[in-house]
Design a protein around this motif. Sequence first.
Motif, mmCIF file in Angstrom:
data_model
loop_
_atom_site.group_PDB
_atom_site.id
_atom_site.type_symbol
_atom_site.label_atom_id
_atom_site.label_comp_id
_atom_site.label_asym_id
_atom_site.label_seq_id
_atom_site.Cartn_x
_atom_site.Cartn_y
_atom_site.Cartn_z
ATOM 1 N N MET A 31 0.914 -1.102 -0.013
ATOM 2 C CA MET A 31 0.060 0.019 -0.048
ATOM 3 C C MET A 31 0.928 1.335 0.104
ATOM 4 O O MET A 31 0.616 2.215 -0.791
ATOM 5 C CB MET A 31 -0.901 0.039 0.909
ATOM 6 N N LEU A 32 1.841 1.362 0.843
ATOM 7 C CA LEU A 32 2.717 2.331 0.869
ATOM 8 C C LEU A 32 3.323 2.504 -0.527
ATOM 9 O O LEU A 32 3.632 3.754 -0.780
ATOM 10 C CB LEU A 32 3.942 2.212 1.923
ATOM 11 N N GLY A 33 3.866 1.576 -1.017
ATOM 12 C CA GLY A 33 4.500 1.664 -2.484
ATOM 13 C C GLY A 33 3.413 2.309 -3.491
ATOM 14 O O GLY A 33 3.830 3.199 -4.393
ATOM 15 N N GLY A 34 2.140 1.797 -3.388
ATOM 16 C CA GLY A 34 1.301 2.243 -4.318
ATOM 17 C C GLY A 34 0.647 3.796 -4.092
ATOM 18 O O GLY A 34 0.596 4.559 -5.062
ATOM 19 N N LEU A 35 0.842 4.229 -2.759
ATOM 20 C CA LEU A 35 0.435 5.815 -2.418
ATOM 21 C C LEU A 35 1.634 6.417 -2.828
ATOM 22 O O LEU A 35 1.376 7.605 -3.085
ATOM 23 C CB LEU A 35 0.114 5.655 -1.133
ATOM 24 N N LEU A 57 5.105 6.083 8.794
ATOM 25 C CA LEU A 57 4.876 5.656 10.283
ATOM 26 C C LEU A 57 3.591 4.904 10.573
ATOM 27 O O LEU A 57 3.885 3.794 11.301
ATOM 28 C CB LEU A 57 4.614 6.968 10.943
ATOM 29 N N LEU A 58 2.443 4.912 9.945
ATOM 30 C CA LEU A 58 1.413 3.941 9.703
ATOM 31 C C LEU A 58 1.741 2.582 9.397
ATOM 32 O O LEU A 58 1.513 1.654 10.070
ATOM 33 C CB LEU A 58 0.359 4.471 9.021
ATOM 34 N N THR A 59 2.590 2.567 8.229
ATOM 35 C CA THR A 59 3.069 1.270 8.190
ATOM 36 C C THR A 59 4.135 0.392 8.911
ATOM 37 O O THR A 59 3.948 -0.635 9.101
ATOM 38 C CB THR A 59 4.006 1.521 6.546
ATOM 39 N N ALA A 60 4.882 1.511 9.381
ATOM 40 C CA ALA A 60 5.815 0.758 10.579
ATOM 41 C C ALA A 60 5.147 0.458 11.771
ATOM 42 O O ALA A 60 5.374 -0.639 12.398
ATOM 43 C CB ALA A 60 6.868 1.798 10.819
ATOM 44 N N ILE A 61 4.202 1.009 12.094
ATOM 45 C CA ILE A 61 3.328 0.806 13.274
ATOM 46 C C ILE A 61 2.565 -0.489 13.147
ATOM 47 O O ILE A 61 2.449 -1.279 13.847
ATOM 48 C CB ILE A 61 2.306 1.794 13.730
ATOM 49 N N VAL A 140 -6.112 -7.350 12.852
ATOM 50 C CA VAL A 140 -7.131 -6.183 13.029
ATOM 51 C C VAL A 140 -6.043 -4.947 12.848
ATOM 52 O O VAL A 140 -6.531 -3.763 12.374
ATOM 53 C CB VAL A 140 -7.886 -6.475 14.390
ATOM 54 N N ALA A 141 -4.878 -4.828 13.650
ATOM 55 C CA ALA A 141 -4.334 -3.688 13.756
ATOM 56 C C ALA A 141 -3.808 -3.410 12.029
ATOM 57 O O ALA A 141 -3.613 -2.246 11.842
ATOM 58 C CB ALA A 141 -2.994 -3.967 14.564
ATOM 59 N N LYS A 142 -3.536 -4.417 11.472
ATOM 60 C CA LYS A 142 -2.913 -4.035 10.174
ATOM 61 C C LYS A 142 -4.133 -3.321 9.331
ATOM 62 O O LYS A 142 -3.895 -2.490 8.560
ATOM 63 C CB LYS A 142 -2.333 -5.128 9.522
ATOM 64 N N ILE A 143 -5.503 -3.859 9.443
ATOM 65 C CA ILE A 143 -6.330 -3.255 8.725
ATOM 66 C C ILE A 143 -6.910 -2.084 9.019
ATOM 67 O O ILE A 143 -6.947 -0.947 8.391
ATOM 68 C CB ILE A 143 -7.616 -4.380 8.918
ATOM 69 N N GLY A 144 -6.712 -1.774 10.529
ATOM 70 C CA GLY A 144 -6.930 -0.478 11.058
ATOM 71 C C GLY A 144 -5.776 0.654 10.332
ATOM 72 O O GLY A 144 -6.121 1.630 9.964
ATOM 73 N N CYS A 145 -4.603 -0.007 10.409
ATOM 74 C CA CYS A 145 -3.565 1.048 9.797
ATOM 75 C C CYS A 145 -3.825 1.295 8.365
ATOM 76 O O CYS A 145 -3.578 2.354 7.803
ATOM 77 C CB CYS A 145 -2.083 0.368 10.011
ATOM 78 N N ALA A 146 -4.248 0.163 7.689
ATOM 79 C CA ALA A 146 -4.341 0.377 6.095
ATOM 80 C C ALA A 146 -5.746 1.471 5.787
ATOM 81 O O ALA A 146 -5.363 2.160 5.004
ATOM 82 C CB ALA A 146 -4.890 -1.072 5.588
ATOM 83 N N PHE A 147 -6.696 1.420 6.720
ATOM 84 C CA PHE A 147 -7.511 2.417 6.491
ATOM 85 C C PHE A 147 -7.081 3.669 6.920
ATOM 86 O O PHE A 147 -7.712 4.644 6.094
ATOM 87 C CB PHE A 147 -8.866 1.725 7.099
ATOM 88 N N ALA A 148 -6.350 3.780 7.930
ATOM 89 C CA ALA A 148 -5.934 5.078 8.339
ATOM 90 C C ALA A 148 -5.062 5.727 7.135
ATOM 91 O O ALA A 148 -4.817 6.706 7.003
ATOM 92 C CB ALA A 148 -5.095 4.695 9.668
ATOM 93 N N MET A 149 -4.156 4.709 6.300
ATOM 94 C CA MET A 149 -3.457 5.128 5.556
ATOM 95 C C MET A 149 -4.342 5.651 4.437
ATOM 96 O O MET A 149 -4.026 6.669 3.883
ATOM 97 C CB MET A 149 -2.354 3.960 5.026
ATOM 98 N N LEU A 150 -5.423 5.023 4.060
ATOM 99 C CA LEU A 150 -6.210 5.577 2.888
ATOM 100 C C LEU A 150 -6.734 6.844 3.449
ATOM 101 O O LEU A 150 -6.790 7.580 2.352
ATOM 102 C CB LEU A 150 -7.276 4.377 2.657
#
Length: 159
Positions: A31-35, A57-61, A140-150
Amino acid sequence: MDILLYALSALLVLAGLAGTVFPALPGLPLMLGGLLLAGWVGDFQQIGAVTLSLLALLTAIGLAVDFVAGLLGAKATGASRQALWGAVIGSVVGLFLGLAGVILGPLVGAAIGEFLARRDVYQAGKVGLGTFAGFIVGTVAKIGCAFAMLATFALALVF
């Protein structure tokens, strides 16, 4: 050419979203690469250093929580050192066994490691389930970070 690069960016983000649920794919880094690609195609006019830093930062977290959650789940159930190593080995072996292996590998590895350490089937099962619970929390944390990235990306485009 820009349209193709934006399409590639969207594909990377979609693959990354899938990777937050399917552990065999590196979801958040994709996701980070795409963004990042989308920001680059737009000459970083709307997506600047602050936004990219927040995305990184969201990716690392997300990656850190995912990694630590499984270990903490096992540790919370009183896992031995062998169980923790079993979870790590099970994770690696599970990568080669498809989706079921990726999900069940750490659980089975932790249970086997705990059984070898203490010869107690009940404790081994308890540690295996704790490891699985940690896996769920990490996902669940990864999904949360993914939506926070979006959301971060979308807000940067709007403002």
